[in-house]
Design a protein around this motif. Structure first.
Motif, PDB file in Angstrom:
ATOM      1  N   UNK A   1       0.835  -1.207   0.000  1.00 18.68           N
ATOM      2  CA  UNK A   1       0.000   0.000   0.000  1.00 18.68           C
ATOM      3  C   UNK A   1       0.867   1.253   0.000  1.00 18.68           C
ATOM      4  N   UNK A   2       0.200   2.420  -0.202  1.00 19.08           N
ATOM      5  CA  UNK A   2       0.858   3.719  -0.258  1.00 19.08           C
ATOM      6  C   UNK A   2       0.502   4.521   0.993  1.00 19.08           C
ATOM      7  N   UNK A   3       1.422   4.655   1.953  1.00 14.06           N
ATOM      8  CA  UNK A   3       1.118   5.367   3.195  1.00 14.06           C
ATOM      9  C   UNK A   3       0.696   6.826   3.006  1.00 14.06           C
ATOM     10  N   UNK A   4       1.239   7.527   2.009  1.00 13.43           N
ATOM     11  CA  UNK A   4       0.900   8.940   1.828  1.00 13.43           C
ATOM     12  C   UNK A   4      -0.593   9.142   1.587  1.00 13.43           C
ATOM     13  N   UNK A   5      -1.269   8.106   1.062  1.00  8.87           N
ATOM     14  CA  UNK A   5      -2.699   8.197   0.771  1.00  8.87           C
ATOM     15  C   UNK A   5      -3.493   7.189   1.601  1.00  8.87           C
ATOM     16  N   UNK A   6      -3.010   6.899   2.793  1.00 10.41           N
ATOM     17  CA  UNK A   6      -3.667   5.924   3.662  1.00 10.41           C
ATOM     18  C   UNK A   6      -3.799   6.466   5.072  1.00 10.41           C
ATOM     19  N   UNK A   7      -4.726   5.872   5.819  1.00  9.73           N
ATOM     20  CA  UNK A   7      -4.879   6.151   7.249  1.00  9.73           C
ATOM     21  C   UNK A   7      -4.875   4.814   7.973  1.00  9.73           C
ATOM     22  N   UNK A   8      -3.684   4.389   8.388  1.00  9.86           N
ATOM     23  CA  UNK A   8      -3.530   3.070   8.993  1.00  9.86           C
ATOM     24  C   UNK A   8      -4.366   2.906  10.250  1.00  9.86           C
ATOM     25  N   UNK A   9      -4.522   3.974  11.030  1.00 16.87           N
ATOM     26  CA  UNK A   9      -5.212   3.867  12.306  1.00 16.87           C
ATOM     27  C   UNK A   9      -6.699   3.539  12.145  1.00 16.87           C
ATOM     28  N   UNK A  10      -7.278   3.855  10.980  1.00 20.38           N
ATOM     29  CA  UNK A  10      -8.688   3.554  10.733  1.00 20.38           C
ATOM     30  C   UNK A  10      -8.850   2.385   9.763  1.00 20.38           C
ATOM     31  N   UNK A  11      -7.741   1.788   9.362  1.00 21.01           N
ATOM     32  CA  UNK A  11      -7.808   0.648   8.445  1.00 21.01           C
ATOM     33  C   UNK A  11      -8.063   1.030   7.009  1.00 21.01           C
TER      34      UNK A  11
END
Length: 290
Positions: A240-250
């Motif tokens: 996945x691409x962290x810059x366009x993700x919100x890991x804390x909300x899945x």
């Protein structure tokens, strides 16, 4: 003891120690035909940069700086990215098979500020991504050499949650810009210094996903800095691409990387099981949050 358990040679152990300690390792690229490949790549890609490469006094920084995924039409670019010895080495060092998924070919340096690839390419489990940078000519201090911050691979992996923004569904001109201030703060807090890689032709640099690196200022604009970067993922991961993700909300912007080796699509997998594209069964809760 660990070296013998993993079946590492002395050279492989040296590379492993350097990666763990510094976040990068330098080696001679393992291809006896490399010089011939480089000459063909330069002849094939050269006209695509829109530069007067035959004029030694011309400004080499005024055209295109890079060509992405030239492996799709250049067999030598693909062969360098899919080099079996490099794949075998990375597989040993990371403990699972590697596959190349992107190439970048440069005629000059990027002059980019320090950044990590982790905001572009990440995985679950974390950090199963690395880069291999290959010098296609001798590179001196005036040609805008690659630089890195040794030890920065040990610093925290930055996410949108940690820097106080939302990433999933956002529009960014640059995936790196929101993280720049935090990277500068980390470098200052750790009193880290940039070190240039003054490479000779045929040397390659392996760097870990979270290593801060960039391109030095090019003092002599008439110089070239031919090089190739290959980015590698490893099997059995969620990509996945962290810059366009919100890991804390899945909420992850997942990737389906295509292998340079054979053009196969690598679906996201978790502990050997492919993740479905739509939520169902025990995965439903995860995908409902997307």
């Amino acid at each position: 003891m660990l070296r013998h358990t993993l079946g590492l040679s002395e050279e492989e152990q040296r590379l492993a120690d350097s990666l763990v300690t510094h976040g990068y390792a330098v080696m001679d690229f393992p291809d006896v035909t490399l010089d011939e490949r480089i000459e063909r790549i330069r002849a094939n890609l050269g006209p695509r940069y829109g530069l007067a490469l035959d004029d030694p006094a011309s400004d080499k920084t005024c055209g295109e700086r890079r060509i992405q995924d030239a492996w799709k039409f250049d067999e030598d670019v693909r062969a360098i990215a899919a080099n079996e010895a490099v794949l075998g080495l990375l597989g040993k060092l990371y403990g699972r098979p590697a596959f190349p998924f992107q190439t970048l070919n440069f005629v000059v340096g990027t002059e980019q500020a320090a950044h990590t690839d982790l905001v572009h390419f990440s995985s679950l489990p974390e950090r199963f991504m690395c880069g291999v940078w290959l010098a296609m000519e001798d590179i001196g201090p005036d040609a805008g050499p690659l630089f890195y911050l040794p030890g920065s691979h040990r610093w925290p992996s930055l996410t949108n949650g940690l820097i106080g923004r939302r990433g999933f569904g956002s529009a960014l001109g640059s995936a790196q810009d929101p993280f720049a201030e935090a990277w500068r703060a980390l470098a200052e807090a750790n009193q880290a210094r940039e070190e240039p890689f003054l490479a000779r032709k045929g040397q390659a640099l392996i760097w870990m996903a979270n290593l801060l690196h960039g391109g030095s200022h090019q003092n002599n604009r008439s110089l070239t800095r031919w090089s190739q970067v290959t980015h590698y993922y490893f099997e059995d991961c969620i990509y996945y691409t962290p810059a366009f993700s919100d890991e804390f909300t899945g909420q992850l912007q997942r990737r389906q990387p295509i292998s340079v080796i054979d053009g196969a699509v690598h679906r996201c997998r978790y502990m050997g099981e492919p993740l479905p594209t739509k939520g169902s069964g025990r995965w439903a809760r995860l995908w409902r949050r997307r």
